[in-house]
Design a protein around this motif. Sequence first.
Motif, short mmCIF file in Angstrom:
data_model
loop_
_atom_site.label_atom_id
_atom_site.label_comp_id
_atom_site.label_asym_id
_atom_site.label_seq_id
_atom_site.Cartn_x
_atom_site.Cartn_y
_atom_site.Cartn_z
N LYS A 50 3.73 6.56 -5.70
CA LYS A 50 3.83 6.37 -6.62
C LYS A 50 2.86 7.11 -7.49
O LYS A 50 3.46 7.77 -7.47
CB LYS A 50 3.55 5.06 -7.38
N THR A 51 1.41 7.45 -6.44
CA THR A 51 0.84 8.19 -6.38
C THR A 51 1.44 9.41 -6.12
O THR A 51 1.70 11.03 -6.34
CB THR A 51 -0.36 7.91 -5.62
N ALA A 52 2.01 10.21 -4.59
CA ALA A 52 2.60 11.18 -4.92
C ALA A 52 3.81 11.88 -5.79
O ALA A 52 4.62 12.74 -6.16
CB ALA A 52 3.54 11.03 -2.92
N GLU A 76 1.05 -1.23 -0.30
CA GLU A 76 0.14 -0.02 -0.21
C GLU A 76 0.96 1.27 -0.06
O GLU A 76 1.03 1.69 -0.67
CB GLU A 76 -0.95 -0.27 1.09
N GLU A 131 2.22 2.14 -3.87
CA GLU A 131 1.27 2.58 -3.96
C GLU A 131 0.95 4.58 -4.00
O GLU A 131 0.66 5.31 -4.94
CB GLU A 131 -0.35 1.39 -3.79
N LYS A 132 1.20 4.19 -2.77
CA LYS A 132 1.31 6.01 -2.12
C LYS A 132 2.41 6.76 -2.44
O LYS A 132 1.84 7.85 -2.78
CB LYS A 132 0.32 6.04 -0.91
N SER A 177 12.29 7.32 -9.71
CA SER A 177 11.36 8.50 -10.66
C SER A 177 12.07 9.43 -11.27
O SER A 177 13.15 9.83 -10.33
CB SER A 177 10.33 9.23 -9.86
N GLY A 187 3.80 11.05 -8.73
CA GLY A 187 2.68 11.70 -10.15
C GLY A 187 2.23 13.02 -9.83
O GLY A 187 2.86 14.20 -9.92
N ALA A 188 2.13 13.28 -8.18
CA ALA A 188 1.46 14.87 -7.79
C ALA A 188 2.77 15.60 -7.36
O ALA A 188 2.22 17.18 -7.67
CB ALA A 188 1.06 14.65 -6.65
N GLU A 231 3.22 12.97 2.19
CA GLU A 231 2.47 12.25 0.97
C GLU A 231 1.83 11.17 1.21
O GLU A 231 1.22 10.29 1.31
CB GLU A 231 2.22 12.92 0.33
N SER A 232 2.31 10.37 1.32
CA SER A 232 2.98 9.17 1.02
C SER A 232 2.37 8.21 2.71
O SER A 232 1.96 6.51 2.81
CB SER A 232 4.21 7.76 0.70
#
Lengths: 274, 150
Positions: free
Chosen positions: A167-169, A161, A164-165, A202, A171-172, A271-272
Amino acid sequence: MPAFTQLADAELESIIAHIRSWPGQKPPKTAPQDRIAGYVAHGQTLYTRHCAACHGAHGEGGHGTGVTLSRPRSAPILAPALNNPGFLAAASDTLIKTTLLNGREGTPMRSFLKQGLKERDINDIVAYVRSFEQLSPPPGARVLESESPVLVRVSPYSVEETVEKVKTAVGAANMRLIRVQTLDQGFVADGKENHDQTIVYSCDFSFLNEALKVDPRVGLFLPCRVTVIRHAGKVQVMTINPKRLSRIFNNAELNDLCEQMYKVYVEILEESVL
Amino acid sequence: MNRLRMLVVFVLLGLGVSAAADELLMARITQPFPEAMNNLQETIRAKGYVVSRVQRVDVGLTSSGFQTAEYRLVFFGKQAEIRELSAAYPELIPYLPLTIVVFAEGDDTLVLATDPLKLGEFFNKPELLKRFGVWEKDVRAIFDDVSRIP
């Protein structure tokens, strides 16, 4: 600083061998003693007129100062930072004056005598440069203060989890996700990887391009990576601490980039684990 | 030889301004980039390390619209070391595996790495310092060997 074209290869290699013998030896404690008297205020006026264009308005050096690699540059050499504790400790007044009197062959540094200045004017410039010792270094010359070599946050989520968080952070933060892999990928057979040590790579290529122009060594800590681990029952998410790395690079121009990267990493970490 | 002269100049210039010369291990390989990349990886393997990945930084930059010279990152290490160190010192993981930067400069290739001994400033434990010392010798040996390949 001109190339030593007058030296033979064997002589150059002797210099290199001598320099290579220094590691491990205590640096000599020799402080420049040959103070040259001059009028600082007049020296400042002359500095602004004759020196600032290359060495910076406050002696911070030309763009690219500190870069020790020889990637193609627009200028044949980089004007060094004069308002720099290392320079001021190493350069005697006589050395600075000699440089001003004679210039440096093969560089844009021309003799100030030939530019019409008198010896007393040159003394005033030397006195002004020496007065930098009494001032705080310019912001670009400071070493970023930071204790920890890593930035760490504890995640309330599982490794999967948290990845995944992250990865979202990423991108943000307007960074492009490059890949997700385990630390041991490439070292162990496929299917045998330890997923409790997962790395999210990244990159912000615009930032990377800017950083590489300043100093190609930054590649040592690229691409950007966020590591998620499970250790002693806790899930942690961590990165290198870019502020701490600024000490390794010792390139003042990278300080701002390290500060920026530090903020980006902290945002991603926080964020993560939200 | 002109390039070597320039390198000496940069080193000497840096001595007055910086005490960081030892923080960076660097070598010039007088071979074009593709040959140097191959020789570097073979030399790393000859020292008992595994090359776990080669990252093509320049490709990402080019695809993003930036112009750049050839630029790669070579990640390498030893499986047992990676496993043991990451288990005992998880805070070391962001600095693993070892990395060498490789980039083209005209007809030559430059390789560089942070001196592994510098990690001792971050992780000052006797058992780690010993390991960092071994890495430092190995990276120096890799650079020496690869730069001697004709």
